[in-house]
Design an enzyme around this catalytic site. Structure first.
Site, short mmCIF file in Angstrom:
data_model
loop_
_atom_site.label_atom_id
_atom_site.label_comp_id
_atom_site.label_asym_id
_atom_site.label_seq_id
_atom_site.Cartn_x
_atom_site.Cartn_y
_atom_site.Cartn_z
N ASP A 1 52.81 16.17 77.93
CA ASP A 1 52.66 15.75 79.62
C ASP A 1 51.68 14.77 80.09
O ASP A 1 50.58 15.11 80.17
CB ASP A 1 52.05 17.29 79.71
CG ASP A 1 52.48 17.89 80.83
OD1 ASP A 1 51.73 16.64 81.88
OD2 ASP A 1 52.44 18.56 81.42
N LYS B 1 47.47 22.50 84.01
CA LYS B 1 47.40 21.37 84.13
C LYS B 1 46.74 20.22 84.07
O LYS B 1 46.42 19.47 84.49
CB LYS B 1 48.79 20.69 84.92
CG LYS B 1 50.08 21.12 84.56
CD LYS B 1 51.01 19.49 84.16
CE LYS B 1 52.65 20.44 84.33
NZ LYS B 1 53.17 19.58 83.66
N ASN C 1 67.08 12.40 84.75
CA ASN C 1 67.46 12.81 85.80
C ASN C 1 67.71 12.38 87.34
O ASN C 1 68.07 11.32 87.38
CB ASN C 1 66.17 14.03 85.49
CG ASN C 1 65.16 13.61 85.86
OD1 ASN C 1 64.88 12.49 86.78
ND2 ASN C 1 64.04 13.28 85.45
N PHE D 1 53.22 16.95 90.82
CA PHE D 1 54.10 17.41 91.78
C PHE D 1 54.55 18.37 91.23
O PHE D 1 54.42 18.86 89.69
CB PHE D 1 54.76 16.94 92.28
CG PHE D 1 54.18 15.67 93.44
CD1 PHE D 1 55.34 15.87 94.49
CD2 PHE D 1 53.65 14.97 93.15
CE1 PHE D 1 54.49 14.90 96.00
CE2 PHE D 1 53.20 14.00 94.33
CZ PHE D 1 53.54 14.05 95.63
O1 C5P Z 1 55.61 20.96 84.48
P1 C5P Z 1 56.75 19.53 85.48
O2 C5P Z 1 57.37 18.33 85.30
O3 C5P Z 1 57.03 21.29 86.71
O4 C5P Z 1 54.94 19.24 86.20
C1 C5P Z 1 55.55 18.29 87.38
C2 C5P Z 1 54.17 17.56 86.71
O5 C5P Z 1 53.46 16.75 86.00
C3 C5P Z 1 54.37 16.37 88.07
O6 C5P Z 1 53.55 15.70 88.45
C4 C5P Z 1 55.18 15.53 86.95
O7 C5P Z 1 55.08 14.06 87.42
C5 C5P Z 1 54.29 15.94 85.82
N1 C5P Z 1 54.27 15.43 84.43
C6 C5P Z 1 54.33 14.37 83.74
N2 C5P Z 1 54.51 14.69 82.29
C7 C5P Z 1 55.24 15.24 81.77
C8 C5P Z 1 56.11 16.27 82.88
C9 C5P Z 1 55.49 16.32 83.55
O8 C5P Z 1 53.22 13.71 84.15
N3 C5P Z 1 56.37 15.32 80.87
#
Ligand code: C5P
Length: 398
Positions: free
Chosen positions: A305, A342, A208, A324
């Site tokens: 996650d 979360k 990304n 974030f």
């Molecule tokens: O669900 P989303 O990607 O929008 O969530 C964003 C937050 O979750 C950010 O703090 C990102 O660093 C964290 N994140 C994570 N692992 C993932 C996806 C997102 O730690 N697989």
């Protein structure tokens, strides 16, 4: 103002040593006491007599000096100041520090000190740009050394480019900031940053546009407030932060493993743009084009996650978990729901529609979501956003 603060100034051998005389004057004017150390090469450029006249103190030059040792040993000298400043810092002295060499007074003090070290490098542009010097700078930064300059401009050797020592007022400002308050001293903070790369085969990957700038700025700001920072980063284009333990990873799975290895921490800030999926059956050899013209099918599997895994654990959960949320619609509503889902304490939501220029750009505009509600922060640079985040973290523990 530096009233009551003590600076140990090491002057190494470079033409810009003359600027350090002005630095001593500025330091004393702002109230600091200055002890000076002059290396053998430094004494080719300025004299002990000038230094002692300006600093009002004895100048230290020898590692084995019976008079000095009976007054103040070199170990004590290395710790008697609040900050050790090296100006000019030569390529040679920095290389010595990288290897922990201690064969003269300056290098011994730098190895023995338990105080922060600020270096103002000065050298010819080719020497500065040499791979060895750049390698050494990176190592010193990772070890926690602070830097000011060098600047770009005409050099005494007739060349032009980076390598000129920072001007005395700039060094003074860097000293003031290095001696600033350290409310996060003793706190361990983990920061994730950058994108992740999820391999398709040995040469292709899913990624990304995250630059890692906001994460780097946050780590820098936390380190600036005295925190011990572990920085787990995917392959980001932004420079690595100063003074942090940097762990480089590529995939989300590797990032989670690195994060778990870093626990326990007091605070975990998840600024990484982790890929949501990885390719279920990534190949060990490059996928070839099929003669039928049919493109390969890529099956995706969800990544762990990382934020939720850490925020929802009961054992070793950091006292403060921060996430974030990059959103394009219904920013506040989505982010508020995300914070609860979360399990994190704070969530910084930002609007990443392309027209905002936030993703990969120099500025950010965030809304902080906590249990108490949403708090919109004004649009500002990522460095200022980071500074404010770090101060808010410090406030939380005050
Ligand atoms: O669900 P989303 O990607 O929008 O969530 C964003 C937050 O979750 C950010 O703090 C990102 O660093 C964290 N994140 C994570 N692992 C993932 C996806 C997102 O730690 N697989």
């Amino acid at each position: 103002m530096l009233e009551g603060r003590k600076v140990l100034l090491i002057i190494a051998g470079g033409i810009s040593a003359y600027k350090s005389l002005e630095l001593i004057r500025l330091l004393r004017k702002s109230g600091a006491a200055v002890a000076t150390v002059l290396t053998a090469a430094g004494s080719e450029f300025v004299t002990s007599l000038t230094l002692s006249a300006l600093s009002g103190e004895k100048v230290h030059t020898e590692l084995f000096d019976l008079t000095s040792e009976s007054e103040m040993g070199h170990i004590e000298l290395s710790r008697s100041a609040d900050l050790v400043v090296v100006a000019p810092a030569t390529a040679d002295l920095m290389a010595k520090c990288v290897h922990g060499l201690a064969n003269d007074l300056a290098s011994t003090l730098l190895l023995a000190t338990d105080k922060p070290v600020l270096m103002a490098p000065a050298m010819n542009v080719r020497m500065w740009e040499h791979a060895a010097t750049q390698r050494n700078i990176n190592t010193l930064r990772t070890d926690g050394t602070l830097f000011v300059g060098p600047n770009e401009g005409d050099m005494a050797c007739g060349e032009f480019g980076p390598g000129r020592m920072a001007e005395p007022p700039e060094i003074l400002a860097a000293i003031e900031s290095a001696l600033g308050e350290r409310p996060l001293a003793g706190r361990h903070v983990l920061v994730t940053s950058g994108p992740t790369h999820e391999p398709i085969d040995p040469v292709r990957y899913l990624a990304n546009r995250s630059s890692g700038r906001q994460g780097t700025a946050i780590a820098d700001a936390l380190f600036g407030l005295g925190a011990e920072v572990t920085f787990v980063t995917g392959p980001a284009s932004a420079a690595r932060p100063r003074g942090c333990r940097v762990v480089e990873v590529e995939t989300a799975t590797e990032m989670l493993a690195a994060v778990e290895r870093s626990l326990p921490v007091d605070v975990a800030i998840f600024a990484a743009a982790v890929a949501d999926w990885h390719v279920a059956s990534s190949r060990d050899s490059k996928i070839k084009k099929d003669s039928s013209g049919r493109p390969p099918m890529l099956a995706l599997t969800e990544n762990p996650d990382i934020l939720a895994t850490i925020a929802l654990r009961t054992e070793n959960r950091p006292a403060l978990v921060v996430g974030f949320a990059a959103e394009t619609d219904e920013v506040i509503a989505n982010a508020t729901a995300k914070r609860l889902r979360k399990g994190c304490d704070w969530l910084f939501a930002n609007d990443v529609r392309p027209e905002t220029g936030i993703m990969g750009g120099p500025e950010n505009s965030v809304t902080l979501i906590t249990e108490a509600g949403a708090e919109a922060w004004p649009r500002m640079s990522k460095a200022e956003t980071a500074e404010r985040i770090a101060r808010r973290v410090a406030q939380h523990f005050a």
